[in-house]
Design a protein around this motif. Structure first.
Motif, short mmCIF file in Angstrom:
data_model
loop_
_atom_site.label_atom_id
_atom_site.label_comp_id
_atom_site.label_asym_id
_atom_site.label_seq_id
_atom_site.Cartn_x
_atom_site.Cartn_y
_atom_site.Cartn_z
N MET A 1 0.54 63.70 -58.62
CA MET A 1 0.98 63.30 -57.28
C MET A 1 -0.19 63.18 -56.30
O MET A 1 -0.07 62.55 -55.25
CB MET A 1 2.00 64.30 -56.75
CG MET A 1 3.28 64.39 -57.56
SD MET A 1 4.17 62.81 -57.62
CE MET A 1 4.69 62.66 -55.92
N GLU A 2 -1.33 63.79 -56.65
CA GLU A 2 -2.50 63.67 -55.77
C GLU A 2 -2.95 62.23 -55.65
O GLU A 2 -3.63 61.86 -54.69
CB GLU A 2 -3.64 64.54 -56.29
CG GLU A 2 -3.49 66.00 -55.94
CD GLU A 2 -4.81 66.74 -55.97
OE1 GLU A 2 -5.83 66.13 -56.35
OE2 GLU A 2 -4.82 67.93 -55.61
N ARG A 3 -2.62 61.41 -56.63
CA ARG A 3 -2.98 60.00 -56.58
C ARG A 3 -2.36 59.29 -55.38
O ARG A 3 -2.86 58.27 -54.92
CB ARG A 3 -2.51 59.31 -57.87
CG ARG A 3 -3.22 59.76 -59.12
CD ARG A 3 -4.64 59.25 -59.14
NE ARG A 3 -5.33 59.54 -60.38
CZ ARG A 3 -6.55 59.10 -60.68
NH1 ARG A 3 -7.19 58.38 -59.80
NH2 ARG A 3 -7.12 59.42 -61.82
N LEU A 4 -1.25 59.85 -54.88
CA LEU A 4 -0.53 59.19 -53.79
C LEU A 4 -1.01 59.61 -52.41
O LEU A 4 -0.77 58.91 -51.43
CB LEU A 4 0.98 59.48 -53.91
CG LEU A 4 1.61 59.23 -55.29
CD1 LEU A 4 3.10 59.53 -55.22
CD2 LEU A 4 1.36 57.81 -55.75
N HIS B 1 -4.79 49.56 -59.27
CA HIS B 1 -4.33 50.92 -59.58
C HIS B 1 -2.84 50.99 -59.28
O HIS B 1 -2.40 50.73 -58.17
CB HIS B 1 -5.08 51.97 -58.76
CG HIS B 1 -5.04 53.34 -59.38
ND1 HIS B 1 -3.94 54.17 -59.27
CD2 HIS B 1 -5.94 54.01 -60.16
CE1 HIS B 1 -4.19 55.30 -59.92
NE2 HIS B 1 -5.38 55.23 -60.47
N ILE B 2 -2.06 51.35 -60.30
CA ILE B 2 -0.61 51.30 -60.22
C ILE B 2 -0.05 52.17 -59.09
O ILE B 2 1.01 51.87 -58.53
CB ILE B 2 0.02 51.72 -61.57
CG1 ILE B 2 1.52 51.42 -61.60
CG2 ILE B 2 -0.26 53.18 -61.88
CD1 ILE B 2 1.85 49.96 -61.56
N SER B 3 -0.76 53.22 -58.72
CA SER B 3 -0.27 54.13 -57.68
C SER B 3 -0.12 53.44 -56.33
O SER B 3 0.61 53.91 -55.46
CB SER B 3 -1.21 55.33 -57.53
OG SER B 3 -2.50 54.91 -57.11
N ALA B 4 -0.81 52.31 -56.14
CA ALA B 4 -0.78 51.62 -54.85
C ALA B 4 0.61 51.10 -54.48
O ALA B 4 0.86 50.76 -53.32
CB ALA B 4 -1.78 50.47 -54.85
N VAL B 5 1.52 51.07 -55.46
CA VAL B 5 2.87 50.60 -55.16
C VAL B 5 3.52 51.46 -54.09
O VAL B 5 4.36 50.99 -53.29
CB VAL B 5 3.74 50.57 -56.45
CG1 VAL B 5 4.01 51.98 -56.96
CG2 VAL B 5 5.04 49.82 -56.21
N GLY C 1 5.26 53.79 -68.30
CA GLY C 1 4.50 53.88 -69.54
C GLY C 1 3.09 54.39 -69.34
O GLY C 1 2.22 54.23 -70.21
N ARG C 2 2.83 55.02 -68.18
CA ARG C 2 1.50 55.51 -67.86
C ARG C 2 1.54 57.02 -67.60
O ARG C 2 2.59 57.57 -67.31
CB ARG C 2 0.93 54.79 -66.64
CG ARG C 2 0.82 53.28 -66.84
CD ARG C 2 0.25 52.61 -65.61
NE ARG C 2 -1.11 53.08 -65.36
CZ ARG C 2 -2.20 52.59 -65.96
NH1 ARG C 2 -2.07 51.63 -66.84
NH2 ARG C 2 -3.40 53.05 -65.67
#
Length: 360
Positions: A298-301, A174-178, A222-223
């Motif tokens: 932003m909730e993904r973070l 999951h890209i948010s993990a960055v 791009g997401r």
């Protein structure tokens, strides 16, 4: 309302087990956490495909993994797609996806509690009440969070290279993990007024200028293009973000108040984790949750920082006298059960998990 008994029953089982086993010693902690793991992983792994908002979508991707060219057309991250392809080499039964991911996700959470929680029963209860239903829906991000949880020792031992590798692995699911890389730099940061004010001021600036910031991020990655030009939330989503912000604000205030005014002269350690790190994670979770009022993406973070709540709440409760600890713990558990019950009854669309059904 009539389906809440399933939620209450699960909580009751965990409480009864905890009271009977009393996980204070190493052996009883192992017994308790093992029993919880078997129960929670079984429920999650053998759930029906209609349990969890996104479960059916994940099942469809697994089915596509039988044809690798078709699988690559999915929007999901490459690490997760390769994982699906690997599982499909052994069986085409989609249930294996739910079983394996449940074992890893629940295992990562419970191992973290076992290793770092000062009150194991309390931590597991908070997890079951507040987070368990999310693990039934957000499979990719929960895998990413699980990888980050397992990499906490690298943060503590100050091994940036290995922690960065784990973050890269998590990002492939999951890209948010960055954004979890920030955890490494928070660990040694002093929790003082100067840095807190900088964090709060930065949060306010990001909140005010979120639209252009997110547009830049969306263009680079791009997401999440569906969010572009539509950052301000609708009424229902705004309510969700506001409620979650109030909950996280209450948790952060409790942690800080306990640290600032109740902390004993000889400050106890939290199983090797610095107290300042607990406070920073809670504050960052609050900042991210506040920003999400304006942009739901932003909730993904938030989860990359709020996971520490399940460790920090029991730790800061331990600052109080014994009788007060019991009162605070019971009060918190009751409040969180009430909060989650209201969500299940009045906002079931936030997470479809009740009524729960098994796949058999």
């Amino acid at each position: 309302m009539e389906n809440l008994w399933q939620f209450i029953l699960l909580i009751a089982i965990i409480i009864v087990q905890g009271l009977l086993i009393n996980p204070k010693t190493k052996s009883t902690r192992v017994i308790f956490i093992t029993m919880c793991f078997i129960e929670l992983a079984f429920i999650s792994g053998f759930r029906s495909w209609n349990i969890g908002n996104d479960t059916q979508a994940y099942i469809n991707v697994f089915i596509l993994s039988g044809s690798y060219p078709e699988l690559l057309k999915s929007h999901m991250e490459v690490g997760y797609l390769i994982f699906n392809r690997f599982l499909h080499l052994f069986t085409s039964n989609p249930q294996v996806l739910l079983i394996t991911t449940s074992i890893f996700i629940i295992g990562a959470w419970l191992k973290t509690f076992y290793k770092y929680s000062i009150a194991l029963l309390f931590s597991v209860l908070l997890f079951v009440i507040l987070e368990y239903s999310t693990t039934l829906t957000m499979i990719r991000q929960e895998i990413a969070i699980g990888i980050v949880l397992l990499s906490i020792p690298f943060i503590i031992r100050r091994q940036l290279f290995f922690f960065a590798l784990m973050v890269i692995l998590a990002t492939s699911f999951h890209i948010s993990a960055v954004f979890a890389i920030i955890l490494y730099f928070l660990y040694n940061l002093s929790f003082n007024t100067k840095y807190v004010l900088i964090a709060l001021t930065s949060t306010l600036v990001i909140f005010l200028f979120l639209v252009p910031i997110l547009d830049i991020i969306i263009n680079i990655t791009g997401r999440y293009g569906s969010y572009k030009g539509n950052i301000l939330l609708g009424e229902e989503t705004r309510v969700a973000s506001l409620v979650k912000t109030v909950v996280q604000f209450s948790i952060t205030c409790f942690c800080y108040f306990s640290y600032r005014y109740i902390r004993p002269q000889t400050d106890k350690s939290c199983y090797q984790i610095k107290t300042s790190f607990l406070l920073w994670c809670s504050l960052f979770a609050l900042c991210m949750q506040f920003i999400s009022i304006r942009g739901t993406v932003m909730e993904r973070l938030v989860l990359y920082y709020s996971f520490i709540n399940f460790i920090s709440i029991p730790f800061f409760v331990s600052y109080y006298p014994k009788r007060t600890q019991i009162f605070i713990s019971v009060s918190m558990i009751c409040c969180f059960i009430l909060y989650k019950s209201i969500v299940f009854v009045y906002r079931p669309e936030w997470n479809y998990v009740l009524p729960f059904e098994f796949c058999f």
